[in-house]
Design a protein around this motif. Structure first.
Motif, PDB file in Angstrom:
ATOM      1  N   ALA A 225      42.459  37.517  35.257  1.00 22.44           N
ATOM      2  CA  ALA A 225      41.439  36.449  35.214  1.00 22.44           C
ATOM      3  C   ALA A 225      40.069  36.985  35.626  1.00 22.44           C
ATOM      4  N   ARG A 226      40.048  37.877  36.603  1.00 17.57           N
ATOM      5  CA  ARG A 226      38.764  38.465  37.019  1.00 17.57           C
ATOM      6  C   ARG A 226      38.200  39.342  35.909  1.00 17.57           C
ATOM      7  N   LEU A 227      39.061  40.067  35.227  1.00 13.21           N
ATOM      8  CA  LEU A 227      38.608  40.913  34.114  1.00 13.21           C
ATOM      9  C   LEU A 227      38.136  40.081  32.943  1.00 13.21           C
ATOM     10  N   TYR A 228      38.779  38.937  32.752  1.00 17.02           N
ATOM     11  CA  TYR A 228      38.432  38.049  31.633  1.00 17.02           C
ATOM     12  C   TYR A 228      37.062  37.438  31.830  1.00 17.02           C
ATOM     13  N   GLY A 229      36.742  37.087  33.095  1.00 12.80           N
ATOM     14  CA  GLY A 229      35.447  36.533  33.400  1.00 12.80           C
ATOM     15  C   GLY A 229      35.330  35.055  33.130  1.00 12.80           C
TER      16      GLY A 229
END
Length: 229
Positions: A225-229
């Motif tokens: 989720a953090r990578l997805y933004g």
């Protein structure tokens, strides 16, 4: 008949169009209600939901948590999970009604349905993305949440519902369905292309593919989720 569940977070720019596409089905009794499961929006999302007469529920942010919270309030025998930037094209309700009738009358076994993926943009790259999505669904029976998911409430409960995941909640649920339990409808779910336009089609496409690979390598969804933004 259908309870539509839409997870939102600052979705005001697109939510009106998503809800407007449901109105004809609501008038004809195919859609019983729309439930907005909001994850703490700070824009006009909740005001739009209220003005449209939807049921608004607040839930901890995270699509899996929000979707399950919305499903828990649903009164319909069928659930339609839909993203807040996705518009179903005219004719979807009749096709969905025919599918539900086949399941309800026992002419086919328990199943879930999804729509054809489309982007609201012109040109070669949007069509290429759509082709790759169609290929993924054909080869791996793996539709994503932006294609919608129509499933009976009983079947949803048997599968255990959405898990509290911030990302890949759609893949997690679909993987619990057997291939024969997934039906692609002909109607299109037209999704906003803003993320592709903002990040670039190639970059966005490779990013999505990379996230899927990391998911299958068991990288925690909170990291994804953090990578997805």
């Amino acid at each position: 008949m259908i309870s539509v569940v839409i997870p939102t977070f600052n979705a005001a720019p697109t939510l009106v169009h998503t809800l407007s596409a449901l109105v004809p089905a609501l008038v004809h009794g195919v859609v019983q209600e729309a439930i907005i499961a909001d994850g703490g929006s700070t824009d006009d999302t909740c005001a739009i939901a209220d003005a449209a007469g939807t049921h608004l529920v607040e839930a901890p942010r995270g699509r899996g948590t929000q979707l399950d919270a919305g499903a828990a309030l649903a009164r319909g025998e069928w659930l339609l999970f839909l993203h807040a930037d996705t518009v179903l094209e005219p004719g979807w309700a009749e096709e969905a009604e025919a599918f539900m009738d086949r399941v309800d009358t026992g002419r086919r076994g328990p199943a879930a349905a999804y729509f054809r993926f489309a982007l609201d943009d012109d040109g070669f790259m949007p069509r290429l993305v759509e082709a790759f999505v169609a290929l993924r669904c054909f080869l791996f029976a793996l539709p994503y949440g932006d294609q919608g998911l129509l499933i009976s409430r009983a079947h949803y409960a048997r599968l255990g519902g959405f898990r509290p995941l911030p990302l890949m909640e759609d893949v997690d649920l679909v993987r619990r369905l057997k291939r024969r339990e997934l039906v692609r409808l002909k109607s299109r779910a037209v999704t906003s292309a803003q993320r592709y336009q903002r990040q670039g089609y190639l970059l966005r496409g490779f990013r999505n593919l990379g996230l899927m690979m990391l998911y299958y390598l068991r990288v925690p969804p909170r990291v994804l989720a953090r990578l997805y933004g």
